[in-house]
Design an enzyme around this catalytic site. Structure first.
Site, PDB file in Angstrom:
ATOM      1  N   GLU A  88      31.878  37.012  42.992  1.00  0.00           N
ATOM      2  CA  GLU A  88      33.251  36.344  42.373  1.00  0.00           C
ATOM      3  C   GLU A  88      34.194  37.644  42.045  1.00  0.00           C
ATOM      4  O   GLU A  88      35.214  37.791  42.467  1.00  0.00           O
ATOM      5  CB  GLU A  88      33.219  35.386  41.515  1.00  0.00           C
ATOM      6  CG  GLU A  88      33.248  33.856  42.251  1.00  0.00           C
ATOM      7  CD  GLU A  88      32.509  32.944  41.238  1.00  0.00           C
ATOM      8  OE1 GLU A  88      32.246  33.378  40.190  1.00  0.00           O
ATOM      9  OE2 GLU A  88      32.163  31.879  41.587  1.00  0.00           O
ATOM     10  N   GLU A  92      37.304  38.903  44.016  1.00  0.00           N
ATOM     11  CA  GLU A  92      38.599  38.902  43.182  1.00  0.00           C
ATOM     12  C   GLU A  92      39.209  40.186  43.075  1.00  0.00           C
ATOM     13  O   GLU A  92      40.380  40.031  43.043  1.00  0.00           O
ATOM     14  CB  GLU A  92      38.074  38.112  41.838  1.00  0.00           C
ATOM     15  CG  GLU A  92      38.108  36.686  41.592  1.00  0.00           C
ATOM     16  CD  GLU A  92      39.579  35.954  41.348  1.00  0.00           C
ATOM     17  OE1 GLU A  92      40.421  36.846  41.041  1.00  0.00           O
ATOM     18  OE2 GLU A  92      39.670  34.868  41.693  1.00  0.00           O
ATOM     19  N   GLU A 142      49.898  37.211  39.430  1.00  0.00           N
ATOM     20  CA  GLU A 142      48.798  36.353  38.627  1.00  0.00           C
ATOM     21  C   GLU A 142      47.579  37.054  38.022  1.00  0.00           C
ATOM     22  O   GLU A 142      46.825  36.167  37.512  1.00  0.00           O
ATOM     23  CB  GLU A 142      48.077  35.646  39.966  1.00  0.00           C
ATOM     24  CG  GLU A 142      49.023  34.562  40.565  1.00  0.00           C
ATOM     25  CD  GLU A 142      48.116  33.488  41.410  1.00  0.00           C
ATOM     26  OE1 GLU A 142      46.964  33.804  41.704  1.00  0.00           O
ATOM     27  OE2 GLU A 142      48.475  32.288  41.534  1.00  0.00           O
TER      28      GLU A 142
END
Lengths: 258, 258
Positions: A88, A92, A142
């Site tokens: 991840e 990411e 974000e």
DNA sequence: AAAATAGTGTCTATCAGACAATATAGT
DNA sequence: ACTATATTGTCTGATAGACACTATTTT
């Protein structure tokens, strides 16, 4: 052996099983807040959070939408939670081969409104320049870096306030009680650069006083002086460079330090 | 908030979920191998294992039958793994309110032939007399204490050899780097009793030499001399008693000890 | 020369570790 | 008196921390 026979009769549905198994990652980085030529750095310890989108990938309203959260996600059945965290982090942030460590399990009933969901918490150390790259390459709105001083004042998803608080405690300890400070520094560093890293988590005089720390670094068994190699990136007077040695540190509370 | 709405549409079956969630417990105890009057003790660090029965409670052949294993079991959906470990320890051994700590997650795919089963590993410290009571109260043939020196030579179930090896490493570290030694000792103890506990995990001279250790114990910030209170249980000459103080120990590798 | 950071000199106090010597109480 | 354990005396060398002072280089 009779294991095969036993297995054939084993009823996997006998026990109620969790509804999900996830990994969360507290990504720490250190930002140099003063970085002029011939000046030692001043650093700030930051944690990276993402803002949960309002809708999921299929366009439906998202759980804990709009809140800040640790990056993470569901563990695949063919990987461990640790591998999932690595994956991840790579997906990411595009960062791989960085320092990643498991530090806790979060499985209190009710912690996630979706059901019985277990999360393994990890912390990661990402050098400043790798994070910068990442923020440029993705939709930056974000993702944000928060100073560990005030991150707990924000609106955080699930039980992430607790996880983040624990993560900060763990990284403070780790920085002082192990050699992970290494991961925040270039391979060759000056006393004032190591000092700046440590000052993000402590303010004790033995570290804060230049002369004391410059002398102490020479006697630390896990740090080696690079004989004859100096830099002028932190001062006009050339400064000695050091490197970490790979070694187990002795933290016994009953023994003297070597 | 719109969490309820999001929740209504959330599909809990979207991800493959684990087949089981368990807790394992490495129960450590210290057995005094020499315990005569007027003699300091000699101690041995032991770990408690159970022998897996040949058939399960319904009479079917058991997985990993006949092998030695850590006590443990499935986590209930209304408890955390830590609570499960507490409960299982209570049920298995009748021991409650003892020192229990989580130290690792074991979730490598394939570690359990029954499926995707995640285990949280804990270590517990149980005083000798409580274990003795337990062995008498249950069918003793199924439970045994193994010295940490040779437990890894036995035939162990699942990946418990790995878990046990990690547990031994953790308890060694903990004994030397925290004040858990306290849990193996009576509230008031002599220098030679603490020394005997530490000698189960180290043999360094600073601890092994009586005079050195007897002097050192007076200067440890987390141990207090009980002024005027002595015992003759370890020697003819009355020996000073000490107690642990509850405090955070400072393990910084960059600081001197106080 | 001024400024700024790196590094040394030096003092004080403490401490570790080694080993010898002494203290205490039961037998 | 003897014995086993506890405790103190003492020596040596190391270390921390404080603070003043010197060194080096750019501007």
């Amino acid at each position: 052996m009779s294991n095969e026979q036993a297995l054939k009769q084993y009823d996997i549905k006998k026990y109620k099983t969790p509804d999900g198994y996830t990994s969360d990652i507290a990504v720490f980085t250190i930002v140099s807040t003063r970085m002029e030529t011939f000046k030692p750095p001043v650093m700030d310890l930051k944690i990276m959070l993402i803002k949960r989108s309002m809708v999921d990938s299929e366009g439906r309203p998202n759980i804990e939408a709009g809140k800040w959260a640790l990056p993470g996600g569901f563990v695949d059945p063919n990987e461990s939670a640790f591998q999932s965290a690595q994956r991840e982090l790579r997906e990411e942030t595009g960062v791989d081969h960085i320092h990643l460590e498991h530090f806790g399990v979060y499985d209190t009933p009710g912690r996630d409104p979706r059901g019985w969901i277990i999360s393994n918490a990890h912390f990661a150390i990402v050098p400043e320049h790798q994070i910068a790259k990442r923020e440029a390459s993705d939709d930056a709105s974000e993702v944000e870096l928060f100073s560990v001083e005030n991150v707990l004042n924000f609106d955080l998803a699930f039980d992430h306030a607790q996880i983040i608080q624990d993560a900060i405690h763990v990284i403070r300890q780790k920085l002082l009680e192990s050699t992970v400070a290494k991961e925040f520094l270039p391979a060759e560093f000056t006393y004032s650069e190591l000092q700046a890293v440590l000052l993000t988590v402590t303010s004790e005089s033995a570290i804060a006083l230049d002369a004391a720390f410059a002398r102490k670094i020479k006697s630390l068994p896990f740090i080696q002086e690079i004989i004859g190699k100096k830099t002028t990136r932190t001062s006009k007077k050339p400064t000695q460079l050091y490197r970490f040695i790979d070694m187990e540190v002795n933290n016994s509370i009953y023994h003297a330090k070597k």
